[in-house]
Design a protein around this motif. Sequence first.
Motif, mmCIF file in Angstrom:
data_model
loop_
_atom_site.group_PDB
_atom_site.id
_atom_site.type_symbol
_atom_site.label_atom_id
_atom_site.label_comp_id
_atom_site.label_asym_id
_atom_site.label_seq_id
_atom_site.Cartn_x
_atom_site.Cartn_y
_atom_site.Cartn_z
ATOM 1 N N GLY A 57 0.787 -1.234 0.000
ATOM 2 C CA GLY A 57 0.000 0.000 0.000
ATOM 3 C C GLY A 57 0.813 1.275 0.000
ATOM 4 N N LEU A 58 2.100 1.207 -0.361
ATOM 5 C CA LEU A 58 2.933 2.402 -0.331
ATOM 6 C C LEU A 58 2.479 3.447 -1.336
ATOM 7 N N ALA A 59 2.099 2.996 -2.532
ATOM 8 C CA ALA A 59 1.680 3.946 -3.564
ATOM 9 C C ALA A 59 0.464 4.740 -3.095
ATOM 10 N N GLU A 60 -0.512 4.045 -2.542
ATOM 11 C CA GLU A 60 -1.716 4.731 -2.070
ATOM 12 C C GLU A 60 -1.387 5.716 -0.952
ATOM 13 N N LYS A 61 -0.536 5.307 -0.023
ATOM 14 C CA LYS A 61 -0.149 6.200 1.073
ATOM 15 C C LYS A 61 0.570 7.439 0.544
ATOM 16 N N LEU A 62 1.459 7.244 -0.433
ATOM 17 C CA LEU A 62 2.202 8.372 -0.982
ATOM 18 C C LEU A 62 1.295 9.308 -1.768
ATOM 19 N N LEU A 102 -5.666 1.660 -9.325
ATOM 20 C CA LEU A 102 -5.451 2.388 -8.080
ATOM 21 C C LEU A 102 -5.919 3.835 -8.213
ATOM 22 N N TYR A 103 -5.536 4.487 -9.310
ATOM 23 C CA TYR A 103 -5.930 5.885 -9.488
ATOM 24 C C TYR A 103 -7.454 6.026 -9.524
ATOM 25 N N LYS A 104 -8.116 5.115 -10.218
ATOM 26 C CA LYS A 104 -9.583 5.180 -10.266
ATOM 27 C C LYS A 104 -10.180 4.965 -8.873
ATOM 28 N N LYS A 105 -9.607 4.045 -8.123
ATOM 29 C CA LYS A 105 -10.066 3.800 -6.754
ATOM 30 C C LYS A 105 -9.958 5.062 -5.909
ATOM 31 N N GLN A 117 -10.181 9.769 -16.091
ATOM 32 C CA GLN A 117 -9.490 10.030 -17.356
ATOM 33 C C GLN A 117 -10.173 11.167 -18.100
ATOM 34 N N PHE A 118 -9.369 12.093 -18.626
ATOM 35 C CA PHE A 118 -9.943 13.170 -19.437
ATOM 36 C C PHE A 118 -9.182 13.386 -20.742
ATOM 37 N N PRO A 138 1.465 5.061 -25.399
ATOM 38 C CA PRO A 138 0.524 6.135 -25.066
ATOM 39 C C PRO A 138 0.346 6.277 -23.558
ATOM 40 N N ALA A 139 -0.142 7.432 -23.148
ATOM 41 C CA ALA A 139 -0.403 7.689 -21.732
ATOM 42 C C ALA A 139 -1.814 8.208 -21.550
ATOM 43 N N LEU A 140 -2.510 7.684 -20.550
ATOM 44 C CA LEU A 140 -3.802 8.227 -20.173
ATOM 45 C C LEU A 140 -3.578 9.491 -19.352
ATOM 46 N N ARG A 141 -4.437 10.464 -19.540
ATOM 47 C CA ARG A 141 -4.394 11.686 -18.748
ATOM 48 C C ARG A 141 -5.518 11.607 -17.717
ATOM 49 N N MET A 142 -5.160 11.731 -16.448
ATOM 50 C CA MET A 142 -6.139 11.590 -15.386
ATOM 51 C C MET A 142 -6.062 12.803 -14.448
ATOM 52 N N GLU A 143 -7.166 13.037 -13.763
ATOM 53 C CA GLU A 143 -7.270 14.238 -12.955
ATOM 54 C C GLU A 143 -8.193 13.993 -11.772
#
Length: 377
Positions: free
Chosen positions: A83-88, A118-121, A126-127, A139-144
């Motif tokens: 869970g380090l990514a989520e904590k960070l 994880l990002y969606k959680k 995505q935009f 390619p890269a998804l752009r998220m916000e």
Amino acid sequence: MIEIRPAQSKDLSALLELESSCFATDRISRRSFRRWLSHPDCVFTVALIEQQVSAYALVTLRRGTHLARLYSLAVAPSARGQGLAEKLIKASEDGARDAGSIYLRLEVASTNYAAITLYKKLGYKQFGLYEDYYEDHGPALRMEKCIHPYTPSGDSRTLPWLAQTTAFTCGPSALMMAMAGLPGDYQPSPEDEIQLWREATTVFMTSGHGGCHPLGLALAAQRRGFYAQAWINNPGPLFLDGVRDENKKRVMRIAHESFVSQCEAAALPVHYEDMDQQQVIDHFQSGANVLILISTYRMDSMKAPHWVVMSGYDDRCLYVHDPDRGDTSTASMQDEDARSALDCQHLPIARDNFNAMSRFGSSRLRSVVVISSAAKS
């Protein structure tokens, strides 16, 4: 035991080792890490397991705006699943929010399904999509995510974003965005960018080529079939602050007087008064697109006049499309001196900051150009 704390200069070697173990391409260099470790406009956080740096998150802050960007996130292979990514990410959001950011944006490889999940959680949406974004051409998804929730009240129109292709064509690029975002068949082009500059230029600035005069931009829009109005709180001549050469000043005065005469001959409305934020919003709500002259001081510490175009608003911010990506000719897209298109679109600028940003020079010049699609009586 997991500890989350700000990154420190003593972490440099561990960060380099972590970067090498996590990424085969697009690595942050030693020089860049050293710069970010002392940079004031970032939130740099590490996670430690048994006193060892096992993960980091680097968030950059865009000066003069309420926009932050997750620049890089890495977790050591041996430390994954804890869970380090989520904590960070949560710690980064807190730090960016404390620094005044409203949005946190990021790019993620379209094949990195674990990260996307994880990002969606965590509430990221995505935009957009960048094709050929990474060194391996993936390619890269752009998220916000809005890290300071609010209820939007602005216009959701689609406004295209265009980058200026020279250091002196922010005005033409902003005008092309405004015209292309209105009903009609206007098509922006590199040729028209230069032609618009030729029609609207002040000829000189403190150094180099001149920028664009608000009346010149309004006239150029009118010639292309749009209805244009200009608001200027100073009858002029404009942009003489910092120009020392008397002959340059003479030429700039001539250009200004010519634009004034052309507006009178074309019956183009010029209002020598301030336009406040509510008036800007009212014009935007009516369907017009609005060009706003700002000073770049709060964005890059340079006192330069710069044109942006309004792209939306809410209770806290006005949003703008900024045509300036920085020095893309000399900086790679991994350097903070060259911004991605993502960093230049819908920039949230707090209303209190915007009041200060929309004044230029010792004369506190404020100017707005309003462009509509149909002629009005």
